[in-house]
Design a protein around this motif. Structure first.
Motif, PDB file in Angstrom:
ATOM      1  N   SER A 189       0.913  -1.180   0.105  1.00 16.70           N
ATOM      2  CA  SER A 189      -0.083  -0.031   0.130  1.00 16.70           C
ATOM      3  C   SER A 189       0.857   1.179  -0.007  1.00 16.70           C
TER       4      SER A 189
ATOM      5  N   GLU B  69      -0.853   1.306   4.926  1.00 16.22           N
ATOM      6  CA  GLU B  69      -2.272   0.702   5.593  1.00 16.22           C
ATOM      7  C   GLU B  69      -2.221  -0.929   5.232  1.00 16.22           C
TER       8      GLU B  69
ATOM      9  N   THR C  46       3.730  -4.421   2.684  1.00 16.44           N
ATOM     10  CA  THR C  46       2.830  -3.786   3.937  1.00 16.44           C
ATOM     11  C   THR C  46       2.294  -4.930   4.700  1.00 16.44           C
TER      12      THR C  46
ATOM     13  N   ASP D 201      -6.830  -1.695   7.513  1.00 21.13           N
ATOM     14  CA  ASP D 201      -6.846  -0.277   7.640  1.00 21.13           C
ATOM     15  C   ASP D 201      -7.005   0.769   6.505  1.00 21.13           C
ATOM     16  N   LEU D 202      -7.167  -0.068   5.343  1.00 21.09           N
ATOM     17  CA  LEU D 202      -7.394   0.869   4.053  1.00 21.09           C
ATOM     18  C   LEU D 202      -8.858   1.380   4.320  1.00 21.09           C
TER      19      LEU D 202
END
Length: 309
Positions: free
Chosen positions: A109, A113, A183, A117-118
Motif C-alpha cells: 500500500s 495501511e 505492507t 486499515d485501508l
C-alpha cells in the motif's frame, strides 16, 4: 557435449527465477555440457490493456514458450507454476517442480495501511479474479481495478497514485528481494492462493530422457505432491486458471490436506471446501466433486458468460 537452451519470458522476475533454476542445474551438469538462456516475448506480455480473463487467461504467458519446446528451439523452460494452464500440450512434461516459496498473496500500500486499515472506497489493483473475489468478500467496500504489466510497472503505478494498494504474490516479491516493500502478507483464511503459487515449473519434452534425468535431481517431491493435488483440482474445472478458483495443499508425511475455493468475482457467492487423503490425484478430483455438488460448476459457467459479454 551438449548446449542446453533454457527459455524464459523477458520480465525481471522471470529471468531471476530462470537464473536460479539454472544455478541448481549447473552444479549437476555432465562434463562438457553448457547452458544458455533465451528470453522470449509471449502474447500475455504484449497485451497489456485488457485483463487476462477477457483474452484467454494465463496460458497466454506460456504458449509461445511451449511451441519453442515442441519445435526444439529450446530444451527446457521455467515458468511460475500458477501461470500454467490445467492441460499441457502432447509431448511436454514437468521435468521438475522446485521447492515452494511462501505461497501467500501480499499487499503493498502507498501509505503503509494493512488490508483492515485501508479507507472505505480505497482502490486496490489486481487483474486476478481470484484475488478480486476474495478481497471483496472480506472488504466489500473496496474498489478493485485491473493492473497489468510486470512487477516494476505495477509498483510504479502504485507509487504514482493510480492505486491505494496492489496485491501480488509474496514468492515473486521474495525472489526479487523486495520484501521491504510489503505492507502485509495476507492470511490464507482471507485469501487462498492460486493453484501452484510459490512453486516453479520446469517444463521440457517428454522424450528428452537425458535432460529428464538431470532435472529429476532438482525436483522437490513434497512440493510436487502438493501441486499435483492442486492442479488436479483445477483441471476438474477445465483448467481455467484465469477464473476465480483457488487451491492450496499442505503435506504432512503421507497425508495431504487440500483446501479449495470457487467464487463469483463480486465476492458473493463464495464456495469453500477441504479434504484430506494420501493420493494427490484422487484428492484433487474428490475436492472438485464436493465443490461441484455445492454449485461450483454452474457458478463458473455464469462467470464465463459474464466475461464473454
Amino acid at each position: 557435449m551438449r548446449t542446453i537452451v533454457v527459455g524464459t519470458r523477458r520480465s525481471q522476475l522471470a529471468v531471476t527465477q530462470t537464473q536460479w533454476v539454472m544455478e541448481q542445474v549447473r552444479d549437476r551438469l555432465p562434463q562438457g555440457w553448457q547452458m544458455e538462456m533465451e528470453k522470449m516475448v509471449t502474447r500475455g506480455d504484449q497485451i497489456l490493456n485488457v485483463t487476462l480473463s477477457k483474452v484467454g487467461g494465463k496460458g497466454l504467458f506460456v504458449k509461445e514458450i511451449e511451441q519453442a519446446l515442441l519445435d526444439g528451439r529450446i530444451d527446457f523452460a521455467v515458468h511460475s507454476m500458477k501461470d500454467m494452464p490445467g492441460e499441457m500440450p502432447e509431448g511436454l512434461i514437468f521435468g521438475a517442480v522446485t521447492r515452494r516459496e511462501d505461497p501467500r498473496d501480499c499487499l503493498l500500500s502507498r501509505k503503509g495501511e494493512g488490508l483492515d486499515d485501508l479507507p472505505e472506497n480505497a482502490c486496490v489493483g489486481t487483474s486476478s479474479l481470484r484475488r478480486q473475489a476474495q478481497l471483496l468478500a472480506y472488504r466489500p467496500d473496496l474498489r478493485v481495478e485491473p493492473v497489468r504489466g510486470n512487477l516494476n510497472t505495477r509498483y510504479q503505478k502504485l507509487m504514482d497514485g493510480q492505486f491505494d494498494a496492489i496485491i501480488l504474490a509474496q514468492a515473486g516479491i521474495a525472489r526479487m528481494d523486495w520484501t521491504d516493500k510489503v505492507t502485509q502478507v495476507v492470511p490464507e483464511e482471507v485469501m487462498l492462493p492460486a493453484v501452484g503459487q510459490g512453486a516453479l515449473a520446469v517444463q521440457c519434452r517428454r522424450d528428452d530422457q537425458e535432460l529428464l534425468e538431470l532435472l529429476a535431481e532438482v525436483n522437490d517431491p513434497v512440493t510436487e505432491r502438493a501441486v499435483t493435488a492442486e492442479r488436479t483440482f483445477l483441471q476438474a474445472f477445465e483448467g481455467g486458471c484465469h477464473l476465480p478458483i483457488a487451491g492450496r495443499a499442505t503435506v504432512d508425511g503421507e497425508r495431504i490436506r487440500l483446501r479449495g475455493l470457487v467464487a463469483h468475482p463480486s465476492g458473493t457467492p463464495i464456495l469453500r471446501e477441504e479434504a484430506e487423503g494420501a493420493d494427490p490425484v484422487e484428492l484433487g478430483r474428490r475436492l472438485a466433486r464436493e465443490l461441484m455438488e455445492k454449485g461450483a460448476r454452474s457458478l463458473l459457467e455464469e462467470v464465463k458468460k459474464g466475461l464473454e459479454e
